[in-house]
Design an enzyme around this catalytic site. Structure first.
Site, PDB file in Angstrom:
ATOM      1  N   GLY A 146     -28.596 -20.403 -71.387  1.00 22.59           N
ATOM      2  CA  GLY A 146     -29.733 -19.691 -70.745  1.00 22.59           C
ATOM      3  C   GLY A 146     -30.035 -20.636 -69.570  1.00 22.59           C
ATOM      4  CG  ASN A 147     -32.062 -19.231 -66.392  1.00 22.91           C
ATOM      5  OD1 ASN A 147     -33.303 -19.188 -66.531  1.00 22.91           O
ATOM      6  ND2 ASN A 147     -31.283 -18.265 -66.305  1.00 22.91           N
ATOM      7  NE  ARG A 148     -35.962 -26.677 -67.023  1.00 26.80           N
ATOM      8  CZ  ARG A 148     -36.345 -27.623 -65.763  1.00 26.80           C
ATOM      9  NH1 ARG A 148     -35.703 -28.351 -65.110  1.00 26.80           N
ATOM     10  NH2 ARG A 148     -37.716 -28.008 -65.858  1.00 26.80           N
TER      11      ARG A 148
END
Ligand SMILES: Cc1cc2nc3c(=O)[nH]c(=O)nc-3n(C[C@H](O)[C@H](O)[C@H](O)COP(=O)(O)O)c2cc1C
Length: 411
Positions: A209-211
């Protein structure tokens, strides 16, 4: 109309000469009320000549005319430009130790302030609270802009340009409500926004995923909905409070999308019926080539797990390629490059490559951009020009983005 122009002690006072002149040329009776400190920056003769009226700062001048209240009582509008941090504090506290202070307390007319100061002073909690107090009392606050400041530093704190203040004041004097105009500025416009971060599965329990928290995308969506747009949000993963905010809005329809491919499918389906598309989601550039159908166990990996990542389809490029006439498309670019010139140059190239009308450049890093309530966006337009650089809450940067979209659409 009878217009008072308050001037306080900041370098930007010289720009207010232009504002006073524009108001005089409009045919208004303009009286300038500087503070004592303001006169250190631009002298009394300039204000008297340009406004064509005598100028005083103190309540003890011209006492027979009871000027300390007479000016405020007669005013159809008071604009204070520049408004220093000191002035904002005094006005918020209701202090009346000079002619500007008494005039402001004696008026029932609309009051506009144009703050100007260094970024640190603007962001200080004392100033923030004073501005909130003034807004709550109905005072109109224009700016500040983001840009080069007197000390050579760059950031929010620069006084709005005199032409912008003049246009705002002229609108108020003509009976317009600038906030009301903004509230209807997207009436009937169909808006599609993507928000949040996609998740690419490794196996049924793990993902890459990412932030992205989705805060900026949802701020863009709610700002559009508050301006009267019909908004659909394709929502990837977002923080729970962001999801609550988006779900609570009557004019926002939500469509969930987990992966980049799902987001791409939803956008392809929804884009044809949108007038404006804002792609604020952080979409994965890579996915795992062969996601496992079952949970990968350590027993099967022999000390290391090797994943092959392949590029995902470019949703933004596909959307611009399928664009129909009259559609406005905004892309987002997150960059960690610290040099602002290189960052802007990259954003210009990306805007061109992707074929979007506006590219919103978002500087991100370990402690910047993600999850925070504040953000800085540079908006790059069709010819590569920086349309605006805005810092503030994600709602404030979203409002600036919609102002830029409306300017590009010529509405
Ligand atoms: C060169 C110079 C520039 C200044 N510029 C600003 C400014 O842009 N904004 C601000 O809030 N204060 C600025 N100050 C500080 C104010 O002049 C100071 O707080 C003053 O007391 C403000 O008085 P007034 O608000 O009554 O006009 C500046 C001071 C100097 C010496």
């Amino acid at each position: 109309m009878f217009v008072l122009v308050g001037v306080t002690g900041g370098i930007a006072a010289y720009k207010t000469v232009h504002l006073v002149r524009a108001l005089v040329l409009d045919g208004h009776e303009v009286h300038v009320i500087p503070t004592e400190d303001a006169l250190r920056f631009v002298g009394r003769p300039t204000w008297e000549a340009i406004s064509r009226h005598p100028v005083t700062t103190s309540v003890h001048d011209d006492v027979a005319q009871v000027r300390h209240v007479a000016l405020g009582q007669q005013a159809d509008l008071i604009v204070v430009a520049p408004a220093t941090a000191n002035f904002l504090a005094k006005f918020a506290a209701g202090l009346a130790d000079d002619l500007l202070g008494t005039s402001l307390l004696a008026t029932t007319a609309p009051v506009v302030v144009a703050p100007a100061m260094h970024t640190e002073m603007w962001r200080h909690p004392a100033t923030t609270q004073n501005v909130e107090v003034l807004r709550a009392r109905g005072v109109h606050v224009i700016g500040p802009d983001s840009g080069a400041l007197t000390g050579g530093d760059v950031g929010p704190g620069r006084m709005s340009e005199p032409d912008a203040i003049h246009a705002y004041v002229a609108g108020l004097l003509a009976g317009e409500d600038p906030e009301g105009t903004r509230a209807k500025s997207l009436d009937g416009v169909r808006v599609l926004v993507t928000a949040g971060g996609t998740r690419e599965p490794i196996d049924p329990v793990r993902y890459i995923g990412n932030r992205s928290s989705g805060k900026q995308g949802i701020a863009v969506a709610t700002a559009a909905a508050d301006r009267g747009a019909e908004v659909t949000v394709v929502l990837a993963h977002v923080d729970s409070d962001v999801l609550r905010e988006a779900s609570a809005h009557r004019s926002i329809t939500l469509e969930r999308a987990g992966t980049a491919a799902e987001l791409g499918d939803a956008v392809a389906r929804l884009a044809p019926s949108a007038d404006v598309i804002v792609m604020a989601a952080a979409v994965a550039d890579y996915r795992v080539e062969d996601a496992s159908e079952t949970k990968i166990s350590k027993d099967s990996t022999d000390g290391a797990l090797h994943l092959t990542l392949v590029e995902t389809a470019d949703v933004l490029a596909a959307t611009t390629a399928a664009r129909r006439t009259g559609q406005t498309i905004v892309g987002f670019a997150a960059e960690t490059e610290p040099d602002p010139d290189i960052r802007i140059e990259r954003a210009r190239r990306k805007r061109e490559r992707k074929g979007v009308d506006i590219l919103a450049l978002n500087e991100v890093g370990w402690t910047k951009g993600f999850e925070s309530t504040d953000n800085t966006l540079s908006l790059i337009g069709a010819d590569g020009a920086v349309l605006a650089t805005v810092s503030g809450t994600k709602r404030e940067t979203a409002e600036a983005l919609w102002d830029a979209v409306l300017a590009v659409r010529g509405t």
